[in-house]
Design a protein around this motif. Structure first.
Motif, PDB file in Angstrom:
ATOM      1  N   VAL A 133      10.371   0.970   4.843  1.00  0.00           N
ATOM      2  CA  VAL A 133       9.311   0.280   5.569  1.00  0.00           C
ATOM      3  C   VAL A 133       8.119   0.180   4.624  1.00  0.00           C
ATOM      4  CG1 VAL A 133       7.772   0.302   7.552  1.00  0.00           C
ATOM      5  CG2 VAL A 133      10.105   1.189   7.784  1.00  0.00           C
ATOM      6  N   LEU A 134       7.639  -1.031   4.420  1.00  0.00           N
ATOM      7  CA  LEU A 134       6.540  -1.256   3.491  1.00  0.00           C
ATOM      8  C   LEU A 134       5.273  -1.604   4.260  1.00  0.00           C
ATOM      9  CD1 LEU A 134       9.298  -2.058   1.965  1.00  0.00           C
ATOM     10  CD2 LEU A 134       7.800  -3.255   0.368  1.00  0.00           C
ATOM     11  N   ASP A 135       4.239  -0.829   4.031  1.00  0.00           N
ATOM     12  CA  ASP A 135       2.927  -1.110   4.592  1.00  0.00           C
ATOM     13  C   ASP A 135       2.199  -2.002   3.591  1.00  0.00           C
ATOM     14  OD1 ASP A 135       0.404  -1.083   5.713  1.00  0.00           O
ATOM     15  OD2 ASP A 135      -0.098   0.909   4.954  1.00  0.00           O
ATOM     16  N   THR A 136       1.938  -3.256   3.973  1.00  0.00           N
ATOM     17  CA  THR A 136       1.340  -4.199   3.037  1.00  0.00           C
ATOM     18  C   THR A 136       0.071  -4.814   3.617  1.00  0.00           C
ATOM     19  OG1 THR A 136       2.260  -6.361   3.685  1.00  0.00           O
ATOM     20  CG2 THR A 136       3.746  -4.830   2.543  1.00  0.00           C
ATOM     21  N   SER A 137      -0.630  -5.544   2.782  1.00  0.00           N
ATOM     22  CA  SER A 137      -1.874  -6.197   3.200  1.00  0.00           C
ATOM     23  C   SER A 137      -1.627  -7.363   4.155  1.00  0.00           C
ATOM     24  CB  SER A 137      -2.643  -6.691   1.970  1.00  0.00           C
ATOM     25  OG  SER A 137      -1.841  -7.563   1.185  1.00  0.00           O
ATOM     26  N   GLU A 138      -0.358  -7.791   4.304  1.00  0.00           N
ATOM     27  CA  GLU A 138      -0.068  -8.850   5.269  1.00  0.00           C
ATOM     28  C   GLU A 138       0.825  -8.339   6.409  1.00  0.00           C
ATOM     29  OE1 GLU A 138       1.937 -12.269   3.658  1.00  0.00           O
ATOM     30  OE2 GLU A 138       3.894 -11.311   3.805  1.00  0.00           O
ATOM     31  N   GLY A 139       0.855  -7.051   6.590  1.00  0.00           N
ATOM     32  CA  GLY A 139       1.636  -6.475   7.678  1.00  0.00           C
ATOM     33  C   GLY A 139       2.816  -5.670   7.181  1.00  0.00           C
ATOM     34  N   GLU A 140       3.718  -5.332   8.075  1.00  0.00           N
ATOM     35  CA  GLU A 140       4.834  -4.451   7.762  1.00  0.00           C
ATOM     36  C   GLU A 140       6.083  -5.257   7.392  1.00  0.00           C
ATOM     37  OE1 GLU A 140       5.503  -0.624  10.078  1.00  0.00           O
ATOM     38  OE2 GLU A 140       7.221  -1.823  10.747  1.00  0.00           O
ATOM     39  N   TRP A 141       6.738  -4.818   6.339  1.00  0.00           N
ATOM     40  CA  TRP A 141       8.023  -5.378   5.933  1.00  0.00           C
ATOM     41  C   TRP A 141       9.070  -4.276   5.979  1.00  0.00           C
ATOM     42  CZ3 TRP A 141       9.716 -10.232   4.275  1.00  0.00           C
ATOM     43  CH2 TRP A 141       8.727 -11.217   4.155  1.00  0.00           C
ATOM     44  N   THR A 142      10.294  -4.626   6.356  1.00  0.00           N
ATOM     45  CA  THR A 142      11.400  -3.675   6.265  1.00  0.00           C
ATOM     46  C   THR A 142      12.471  -4.272   5.362  1.00  0.00           C
ATOM     47  OG1 THR A 142      12.496  -4.585   8.236  1.00  0.00           O
ATOM     48  CG2 THR A 142      10.967  -2.731   8.566  1.00  0.00           C
ATOM     49  N   ALA A 143      13.143  -3.398   4.636  1.00  0.00           N
ATOM     50  CA  ALA A 143      14.178  -3.848   3.703  1.00  0.00           C
ATOM     51  C   ALA A 143      15.194  -2.741   3.502  1.00  0.00           C
ATOM     52  CB  ALA A 143      13.552  -4.231   2.359  1.00  0.00           C
ATOM     53  N   ARG A 144      16.430  -3.146   3.251  1.00  0.00           N
ATOM     54  CA  ARG A 144      17.470  -2.167   2.953  1.00  0.00           C
ATOM     55  C   ARG A 144      17.385  -1.702   1.507  1.00  0.00           C
ATOM     56  NH1 ARG A 144      22.527  -4.887   3.317  1.00  0.00           N
ATOM     57  NH2 ARG A 144      23.516  -2.824   3.284  1.00  0.00           N
ATOM     58  N   GLY A 145      16.985  -2.584   0.619  1.00  0.00           N
ATOM     59  CA  GLY A 145      16.884  -2.249  -0.791  1.00  0.00           C
ATOM     60  C   GLY A 145      15.531  -2.629  -1.349  1.00  0.00           C
ATOM     61  N   LEU A 146      15.142  -1.938  -2.414  1.00  0.00           N
ATOM     62  CA  LEU A 146      13.813  -2.144  -2.973  1.00  0.00           C
ATOM     63  C   LEU A 146      13.880  -2.122  -4.493  1.00  0.00           C
ATOM     64  CD1 LEU A 146      10.757  -2.357  -2.297  1.00  0.00           C
ATOM     65  CD2 LEU A 146      10.672   0.140  -2.354  1.00  0.00           C
ATOM     66  N   VAL A 147      13.236  -3.110  -5.115  1.00  0.00           N
ATOM     67  CA  VAL A 147      13.053  -3.141  -6.563  1.00  0.00           C
ATOM     68  C   VAL A 147      11.557  -3.085  -6.822  1.00  0.00           C
ATOM     69  CG1 VAL A 147      13.372  -4.431  -8.709  1.00  0.00           C
ATOM     70  CG2 VAL A 147      15.149  -4.494  -6.934  1.00  0.00           C
ATOM     71  N   SER A 148      11.101  -2.006  -7.428  1.00  0.00           N
ATOM     72  CA  SER A 148       9.678  -1.853  -7.716  1.00  0.00           C
ATOM     73  C   SER A 148       9.435  -2.262  -9.168  1.00  0.00           C
ATOM     74  CB  SER A 148       9.228  -0.417  -7.490  1.00  0.00           C
ATOM     75  OG  SER A 148       7.822  -0.298  -7.663  1.00  0.00           O
TER      76      SER A 148
ATOM     77  N   ARG B 164       0.813  -1.221   0.000  1.00  0.00           N
ATOM     78  CA  ARG B 164       0.000   0.000   0.000  1.00  0.00           C
ATOM     79  C   ARG B 164       0.841   1.263   0.000  1.00  0.00           C
ATOM     80  NH1 ARG B 164      -3.828  -3.222   3.792  1.00  0.00           N
ATOM     81  NH2 ARG B 164      -2.282  -2.803   5.393  1.00  0.00           N
ATOM     82  N   ALA B 165       1.958   1.249   0.707  1.00  0.00           N
ATOM     83  CA  ALA B 165       2.786   2.454   0.809  1.00  0.00           C
ATOM     84  C   ALA B 165       4.202   2.067   1.212  1.00  0.00           C
ATOM     85  CB  ALA B 165       2.199   3.435   1.828  1.00  0.00           C
ATOM     86  N   VAL B 166       5.161   2.862   0.752  1.00  0.00           N
ATOM     87  CA  VAL B 166       6.574   2.671   1.091  1.00  0.00           C
ATOM     88  C   VAL B 166       7.077   3.933   1.772  1.00  0.00           C
ATOM     89  CG1 VAL B 166       8.901   2.268   0.203  1.00  0.00           C
ATOM     90  CG2 VAL B 166       6.939   1.116  -0.855  1.00  0.00           C
ATOM     91  N   HIS B 167       7.693   3.767   2.937  1.00  0.00           N
ATOM     92  CA  HIS B 167       8.245   4.893   3.683  1.00  0.00           C
ATOM     93  C   HIS B 167       9.751   4.682   3.870  1.00  0.00           C
ATOM     94  CE1 HIS B 167       4.187   6.357   4.864  1.00  0.00           C
ATOM     95  NE2 HIS B 167       3.901   5.051   4.873  1.00  0.00           N
ATOM     96  N   ARG B 168      10.462   5.750   4.055  1.00  0.00           N
ATOM     97  CA  ARG B 168      11.907   5.705   4.300  1.00  0.00           C
ATOM     98  C   ARG B 168      12.157   5.590   5.791  1.00  0.00           C
ATOM     99  NH1 ARG B 168      16.624   4.658   3.522  1.00  0.00           N
ATOM    100  NH2 ARG B 168      18.020   5.546   1.981  1.00  0.00           N
ATOM    101  N   ASP B 169      13.170   4.823   6.176  1.00  0.00           N
ATOM    102  CA  ASP B 169      13.668   4.879   7.547  1.00  0.00           C
ATOM    103  C   ASP B 169      15.193   4.971   7.499  1.00  0.00           C
ATOM    104  OD1 ASP B 169      14.702   2.357   7.095  1.00  0.00           O
ATOM    105  OD2 ASP B 169      13.462   1.335   8.594  1.00  0.00           O
ATOM    106  N   ASP B 170      15.853   4.894   8.643  1.00  0.00           N
ATOM    107  CA  ASP B 170      17.304   5.133   8.690  1.00  0.00           C
ATOM    108  C   ASP B 170      18.089   4.105   7.878  1.00  0.00           C
ATOM    109  OD1 ASP B 170      16.879   7.306  10.284  1.00  0.00           O
ATOM    110  OD2 ASP B 170      17.240   6.237  12.170  1.00  0.00           O
ATOM    111  N   ASP B 171      17.609   2.873   7.816  1.00  0.00           N
ATOM    112  CA  ASP B 171      18.358   1.807   7.161  1.00  0.00           C
ATOM    113  C   ASP B 171      17.885   1.508   5.744  1.00  0.00           C
ATOM    114  OD1 ASP B 171      19.990   1.347   9.405  1.00  0.00           O
ATOM    115  OD2 ASP B 171      18.380   0.173  10.329  1.00  0.00           O
ATOM    116  N   GLY B 172      16.704   1.934   5.401  1.00  0.00           N
ATOM    117  CA  GLY B 172      16.152   1.599   4.088  1.00  0.00           C
ATOM    118  C   GLY B 172      14.700   1.981   3.987  1.00  0.00           C
TER     119      GLY B 172
END
Length: 348
Positions: free
Chosen positions: A109-124, A99-107
Protein backbone atom coordinates in the motif's frame (compact mmCIF):
# COMPACT_ATOMS: atom_id res chain seq x y z
CA UNK A 1 -6.24 3.11 -7.03
CA UNK A 2 -4.93 -0.34 -7.83
CA UNK A 3 -2.47 -1.90 -10.25
CA UNK A 4 -0.29 -4.99 -10.45
CA UNK A 5 3.07 -3.17 -10.38
CA UNK A 6 4.10 0.31 -9.34
CA UNK A 7 7.39 1.80 -10.48
CA UNK A 8 8.55 4.68 -8.27
CA UNK A 9 10.67 7.14 -10.23
CA UNK A 10 10.99 7.96 -13.94
CA UNK A 11 14.73 8.34 -14.30
CA UNK A 12 16.96 5.98 -16.29
CA UNK A 13 16.27 2.99 -14.05
CA UNK A 14 12.52 3.61 -13.73
CA UNK A 15 11.98 4.09 -17.47
CA UNK A 16 14.04 0.98 -18.22
CA UNK A 17 11.77 -1.01 -15.92
CA UNK A 18 8.67 0.60 -17.44
CA UNK A 19 9.83 -0.36 -20.94
CA UNK A 20 10.13 -4.01 -19.91
CA UNK A 21 6.74 -3.93 -18.18
CA UNK A 22 5.16 -2.47 -21.32
CA UNK A 23 6.76 -5.18 -23.49
CA UNK A 24 5.45 -7.84 -21.11
CA UNK A 25 1.90 -6.44 -21.29
CA UNK A 26 1.82 -5.89 -17.54
CA UNK A 27 -0.68 -3.75 -15.65
CA UNK A 28 1.50 -1.01 -14.17
CA UNK A 29 1.97 2.68 -13.44
CA UNK A 30 5.02 4.90 -12.95
CA UNK A 31 4.81 7.47 -10.16
CA UNK A 32 7.34 10.28 -10.53
CA UNK A 33 7.88 13.08 -8.01
CA UNK A 34 9.31 15.55 -10.54
CA UNK A 35 7.17 18.05 -12.40
CA UNK A 36 8.60 17.00 -15.77
CA UNK A 37 10.59 14.24 -17.47
CA UNK A 38 14.36 13.89 -17.25
CA UNK A 39 15.01 12.22 -13.90
CA UNK A 40 18.03 13.65 -12.10
CA UNK A 41 19.45 14.94 -15.38
CA UNK A 42 16.89 17.76 -15.52
CA UNK A 43 18.48 19.20 -12.36
CA UNK A 44 22.09 19.18 -13.57
CA UNK A 45 23.82 22.53 -13.75
CA UNK A 46 23.30 24.38 -17.08
CA UNK A 47 27.02 24.65 -17.84
CA UNK A 48 27.37 20.85 -17.91
CA UNK A 49 27.47 20.49 -21.66
CA UNK A 50 26.72 17.28 -23.48
CA UNK A 51 30.37 16.78 -24.43
CA UNK A 52 31.46 17.11 -20.80
CA UNK A 53 28.86 14.76 -19.37
CA UNK A 54 29.71 11.10 -19.06
CA UNK A 55 27.85 7.87 -18.46
CA UNK A 56 24.85 8.91 -20.59
CA UNK A 57 23.61 5.61 -21.98
CA UNK A 58 20.59 5.23 -24.28
CA UNK A 59 17.43 3.77 -22.85
CA UNK A 60 16.39 0.36 -24.19
CA UNK A 61 14.71 0.45 -27.57
CA UNK A 62 15.58 4.04 -28.55
CA UNK A 63 18.91 5.66 -29.35
CA UNK A 64 19.97 9.00 -27.96
CA UNK A 65 19.28 11.75 -30.51
CA UNK A 66 22.11 13.55 -32.28
CA UNK A 67 22.68 16.92 -30.62
CA UNK A 68 25.13 19.81 -30.58
CA UNK A 69 27.89 18.84 -28.10
CA UNK A 70 27.70 22.34 -26.60
CA UNK A 71 24.03 21.88 -25.61
CA UNK A 72 23.39 21.52 -21.86
CA UNK A 73 23.10 17.83 -21.01
CA UNK A 74 20.02 18.57 -18.89
CA UNK A 75 18.13 19.78 -21.98
CA UNK A 76 19.14 16.91 -24.24
CA UNK A 77 18.36 14.16 -21.72
CA UNK A 78 15.08 15.71 -20.55
CA UNK A 79 13.82 15.99 -24.13
CA UNK A 80 14.98 12.45 -24.84
CA UNK A 81 13.21 11.04 -21.77
CA UNK A 82 10.02 12.94 -22.67
CA UNK A 83 10.04 11.52 -26.21
CA UNK A 84 10.75 8.05 -24.81
CA UNK A 85 7.70 8.21 -22.56
CA UNK A 86 5.53 9.34 -25.48
CA UNK A 87 6.91 6.83 -27.98
CA UNK A 88 6.31 3.80 -25.78
CA UNK A 89 3.12 5.22 -24.24
CA UNK A 90 4.42 4.75 -20.72
CA UNK A 91 1.85 5.49 -17.99
CA UNK A 92 3.87 8.07 -16.05
CA UNK A 93 1.96 10.15 -13.54
CA UNK A 94 3.57 13.30 -12.16
CA UNK A 95 4.15 15.02 -9.95
CA UNK A 96 3.29 12.24 -7.50
CA UNK A 97 5.42 11.85 -4.40
CA UNK A 98 5.41 8.48 -2.64
CA UNK A 99 5.56 9.26 1.05
CA UNK A 100 5.51 5.76 2.53
CA UNK A 101 5.15 2.11 1.52
CA UNK A 102 3.40 -0.40 3.78
CA UNK A 103 2.93 -4.16 3.45
CA UNK A 104 -0.48 -5.78 3.22
CA UNK A 105 -1.64 -9.37 2.59
CA UNK A 106 -1.39 -9.13 -1.20
CA UNK A 107 1.52 -6.75 -1.67
CA UNK A 108 1.98 -3.09 -0.89
CA UNK A 109 0.00 0.00 0.00
CA UNK A 110 1.55 3.28 -1.10
CA UNK A 111 0.74 6.53 0.63
CA UNK A 112 1.21 9.18 -2.07
CA UNK A 113 0.52 12.85 -2.67
CA UNK A 114 -2.41 11.89 -4.92
CA UNK A 115 -3.94 9.31 -2.60
CA UNK A 116 -3.47 5.62 -1.89
CA UNK A 117 -2.22 3.08 -4.40
CA UNK A 118 -2.10 -0.69 -3.95
CA UNK A 119 0.11 -3.04 -5.91
CA UNK A 120 1.24 -6.64 -5.81
CA UNK A 121 4.75 -5.78 -6.94
CA UNK A 122 6.98 -2.77 -6.54
CA UNK A 123 10.04 -1.45 -8.37
CA UNK A 124 11.72 1.38 -6.48
CA UNK A 125 13.87 3.51 -8.77
CA UNK A 126 14.26 6.68 -6.74
CA UNK A 127 17.99 7.16 -7.24
CA UNK A 128 19.99 9.52 -5.04
CA UNK A 129 19.52 13.08 -6.32
CA UNK A 130 16.97 14.05 -3.68
CA UNK A 131 19.31 13.04 -0.85
CA UNK A 132 22.45 15.19 -1.07
CA UNK A 133 24.91 14.27 1.64
CA UNK A 134 26.13 17.03 3.97
CA UNK A 135 28.89 15.71 6.22
CA UNK A 136 29.07 16.60 9.89
CA UNK A 137 31.89 19.13 10.12
CA UNK A 138 33.17 21.14 13.10
CA UNK A 139 32.43 24.84 12.75
CA UNK A 140 29.98 24.64 9.87
CA UNK A 141 27.52 26.77 11.79
CA UNK A 142 30.20 29.45 12.35
CA UNK A 143 31.13 30.06 8.72
CA UNK A 144 29.82 33.44 7.56
CA UNK A 145 30.23 32.77 3.84
CA UNK A 146 27.96 30.83 1.54
CA UNK A 147 27.63 27.05 1.78
CA UNK A 148 25.98 25.02 -0.96
CA UNK A 149 25.85 21.43 -2.12
CA UNK A 150 26.89 20.32 -5.61
CA UNK A 151 23.20 19.59 -6.26
CA UNK A 152 22.52 23.34 -5.95
CA UNK A 153 25.38 24.45 -8.21
CA UNK A 154 24.16 26.40 -11.24
CA UNK A 155 27.41 27.67 -12.76
CA UNK A 156 30.74 29.31 -12.05
CA UNK A 157 29.81 32.91 -12.78
CA UNK A 158 28.19 33.45 -9.38
CA UNK A 159 31.60 32.87 -7.78
CA UNK A 160 33.56 35.30 -9.94
CA UNK A 161 36.36 36.98 -8.00
CA UNK A 162 35.74 34.96 -4.86
CA UNK A 163 37.75 32.42 -2.89
CA UNK A 164 35.99 29.06 -3.07
CA UNK A 165 36.74 25.79 -1.25
CA UNK A 166 35.46 22.69 -3.06
CA UNK A 167 35.11 19.65 -0.80
CA UNK A 168 34.81 16.22 -2.43
CA UNK A 169 36.68 13.78 -4.62
CA UNK A 170 34.06 12.67 -7.14
CA UNK A 171 33.52 13.47 -10.80
CA UNK A 172 31.07 16.30 -10.10
CA UNK A 173 33.55 17.84 -7.66
CA UNK A 174 36.28 17.83 -10.30
CA UNK A 175 34.02 19.21 -13.03
CA UNK A 176 32.69 22.01 -10.85
CA UNK A 177 36.12 22.79 -9.43
CA UNK A 178 37.59 23.20 -12.91
CA UNK A 179 34.74 25.47 -14.01
CA UNK A 180 34.95 27.67 -10.92
CA UNK A 181 38.74 27.90 -11.15
CA UNK A 182 38.38 29.83 -14.41
CA UNK A 183 36.73 32.77 -12.62
CA UNK A 184 37.72 32.40 -8.95
CA UNK A 185 40.51 31.37 -6.59
CA UNK A 186 39.87 27.73 -5.67
CA UNK A 187 41.07 25.24 -3.08
CA UNK A 188 40.36 21.52 -3.49
CA UNK A 189 39.86 19.40 -0.38
CA UNK A 190 39.35 15.62 -0.45
CA UNK A 191 39.16 12.90 2.17
CA UNK A 192 41.48 10.59 0.23
CA UNK A 193 44.08 11.30 -2.46
CA UNK A 194 42.35 11.04 -5.86
CA UNK A 195 43.06 8.00 -8.01
CA UNK A 196 43.29 8.92 -11.69
CA UNK A 197 42.59 6.53 -14.54
CA UNK A 198 44.47 7.13 -17.78
CA UNK A 199 43.00 4.10 -19.56
CA UNK A 200 39.39 3.68 -20.64
CA UNK A 201 37.07 1.97 -18.19
CA UNK A 202 36.74 -1.31 -20.12
CA UNK A 203 34.37 -4.24 -19.56
CA UNK A 204 36.78 -6.12 -17.28
CA UNK A 205 37.23 -3.10 -15.04
CA UNK A 206 33.50 -2.51 -15.08
CA UNK A 207 32.73 -6.07 -14.02
CA UNK A 208 35.29 -5.84 -11.21
CA UNK A 209 33.76 -2.60 -9.96
CA UNK A 210 30.23 -4.00 -10.07
CA UNK A 211 31.35 -7.13 -8.20
CA UNK A 212 32.73 -5.03 -5.35
CA UNK A 213 29.46 -3.13 -4.98
CA UNK A 214 27.38 -6.30 -5.30
CA UNK A 215 29.24 -7.88 -2.40
CA UNK A 216 28.44 -4.86 -0.23
CA UNK A 217 24.71 -4.73 -0.97
CA UNK A 218 24.32 -8.50 -0.71
CA UNK A 219 25.76 -8.19 2.80
CA UNK A 220 23.32 -5.42 3.69
CA UNK A 221 25.96 -2.67 3.62
CA UNK A 222 25.49 0.76 2.01
CA UNK A 223 26.74 0.69 -1.60
CA UNK A 224 29.52 3.25 -1.11
CA UNK A 225 30.60 5.94 -3.56
CA UNK A 226 31.12 5.14 -7.23
CA UNK A 227 34.46 6.93 -7.42
CA UNK A 228 35.88 4.82 -4.60
CA UNK A 229 35.55 1.87 -6.99
CA UNK A 230 36.11 3.41 -10.41
CA UNK A 231 38.57 6.24 -9.82
CA UNK A 232 38.57 9.50 -11.81
CA UNK A 233 39.07 9.68 -15.56
CA UNK A 234 42.02 11.80 -16.67
CA UNK A 235 40.77 13.86 -19.62
CA UNK A 236 42.34 16.67 -21.62
CA UNK A 237 40.40 19.10 -19.45
CA UNK A 238 41.82 17.51 -16.31
CA UNK A 239 45.37 17.68 -17.65
CA UNK A 240 44.93 21.35 -18.52
CA UNK A 241 43.59 22.08 -15.04
CA UNK A 242 46.50 20.25 -13.46
CA UNK A 243 48.93 22.35 -15.48
CA UNK A 244 47.25 25.46 -14.02
CA UNK A 245 47.71 24.09 -10.49
CA UNK A 246 43.98 23.65 -9.92
CA UNK A 247 44.19 19.96 -8.88
CA UNK A 248 46.70 20.37 -6.06
CA UNK A 249 44.43 18.87 -3.42
CA UNK A 250 44.63 19.31 0.32
CA UNK A 251 43.50 16.77 2.92
CA UNK A 252 40.21 17.37 4.68
CA UNK A 253 40.49 20.39 6.92
CA UNK A 254 39.90 20.08 10.63
CA UNK A 255 37.22 22.73 11.01
CA UNK A 256 35.51 25.76 9.58
CA UNK A 257 35.82 29.18 11.13
CA UNK A 258 33.86 32.34 10.49
CA UNK A 259 36.19 33.25 7.64
CA UNK A 260 37.32 29.98 6.08
CA UNK A 261 38.81 26.56 6.73
CA UNK A 262 41.75 25.65 8.93
CA UNK A 263 43.87 22.64 9.76
CA UNK A 264 45.61 21.74 12.99
CA UNK A 265 48.82 22.44 11.12
CA UNK A 266 49.24 26.20 11.75
CA UNK A 267 50.75 26.64 8.29
CA UNK A 268 47.47 25.60 6.66
CA UNK A 269 44.58 28.06 6.62
CA UNK A 270 42.39 29.17 3.73
CA UNK A 271 40.12 32.20 3.75
CA UNK A 272 36.93 31.50 1.84
CA UNK A 273 33.87 33.31 0.57
CA UNK A 274 32.09 30.05 -0.22
CA UNK A 275 32.32 26.32 0.47
CA UNK A 276 30.93 23.97 -2.15
CA UNK A 277 30.14 20.56 -0.64
CA UNK A 278 30.52 18.14 -3.55
CA UNK A 279 30.20 15.30 -1.08
CA UNK A 280 27.90 13.00 -2.96
CA UNK A 281 24.46 11.58 -2.35
CA UNK A 282 22.78 8.75 -0.49
CA UNK A 283 20.09 6.38 -1.76
CA UNK A 284 16.62 7.96 -1.49
CA UNK A 285 14.84 5.14 0.32
CA UNK A 286 12.99 6.87 3.15
CA UNK A 287 9.64 5.88 1.61
CA UNK A 288 10.52 2.24 2.37
CA UNK A 289 11.15 2.87 6.08
CA UNK A 290 7.81 1.33 7.22
CA UNK A 291 8.96 -2.02 5.76
CA UNK A 292 11.93 -2.15 8.19
CA UNK A 293 14.37 -3.42 5.59
CA UNK A 294 17.60 -1.95 6.95
CA UNK A 295 20.21 -4.58 7.78
CA UNK A 296 22.53 -4.21 10.80
CA UNK A 297 25.19 -2.87 8.42
CA UNK A 298 22.99 0.10 7.54
CA UNK A 299 22.02 -0.89 3.98
CA UNK A 300 19.27 -3.02 2.46
CA UNK A 301 20.28 -6.59 1.62
CA UNK A 302 19.74 -7.09 -2.10
CA UNK A 303 20.30 -10.14 -4.29
CA UNK A 304 20.67 -8.75 -7.80
CA UNK A 305 17.84 -6.23 -7.65
CA UNK A 306 15.51 -8.23 -5.40
CA UNK A 307 15.23 -7.19 -1.78
CA UNK A 308 16.04 -10.32 0.20
CA UNK A 309 13.39 -9.66 2.83
CA UNK A 310 10.69 -8.70 0.28
CA UNK A 311 10.72 -10.79 -2.93
CA UNK A 312 7.95 -8.62 -4.44
CA UNK A 313 10.15 -5.54 -4.13
CA UNK A 314 13.08 -4.70 -6.42
CA UNK A 315 15.55 -1.82 -6.18
CA UNK A 316 16.92 -0.55 -9.49
CA UNK A 317 19.43 2.25 -9.76
CA UNK A 318 20.74 1.12 -6.39
CA UNK A 319 24.16 -0.31 -5.66
CA UNK A 320 25.64 -2.08 -8.71
CA UNK A 321 22.88 -0.73 -10.98
CA UNK A 322 23.49 2.93 -10.11
CA UNK A 323 25.18 3.70 -13.45
CA UNK A 324 23.09 4.44 -16.54
CA UNK A 325 24.20 1.25 -18.29
CA UNK A 326 23.69 -0.77 -15.12
CA UNK A 327 20.22 0.74 -14.70
CA UNK A 328 19.15 -0.56 -18.10
CA UNK A 329 20.25 -4.10 -17.29
CA UNK A 330 18.73 -3.88 -13.83
CA UNK A 331 15.36 -2.73 -15.15
CA UNK A 332 15.19 -5.69 -17.49
CA UNK A 333 16.24 -8.32 -14.94
CA UNK A 334 14.12 -6.83 -12.14
CA UNK A 335 10.93 -6.88 -14.19
CA UNK A 336 11.46 -10.41 -15.47
CA UNK A 337 12.12 -11.78 -11.99
CA UNK A 338 9.31 -9.79 -10.40
CA UNK A 339 6.72 -10.94 -12.95
CA UNK A 340 7.81 -14.57 -12.45
CA UNK A 341 7.37 -14.13 -8.71
CA UNK A 342 3.90 -12.60 -9.08
CA UNK A 343 2.87 -15.30 -11.55
CA UNK A 344 3.98 -18.13 -9.27
CA UNK A 345 2.18 -16.56 -6.30
CA UNK A 346 -1.03 -16.21 -8.31
CA UNK A 347 -0.80 -19.86 -9.34
CA UNK A 348 -0.21 -21.10 -5.79
Amino acid sequence: MQTDVVVIGAGQAGLSAAYELRRAGADFVVLDADAGPGGAWQHRWPSLRLDRAHRIAPLPGMDLPAADPATPASEVVSEYFAEYERHFDLPVRRPVRVRAVHRDDDGFVLDTSEGEWTARGLVSATGTWTRPFWPAYPGRELFRGRQLHAADYRGAEEFRGQSVVVVGGGTSAVQQLIEISEVADTTWVTRRPPVWRTEQFDEDAGRAAVALVERRVRAGLPPGSVVSVTGLMETDEVRAARARGVLARLPVSDRLTADGVVWDDPALEVRADAVLWATGFRAALDHLAPLHLRAPGGGIAVDGTRVVAEPQLHLVGYGPSASTIGANRAGRSAVRELLRTLESQAAA
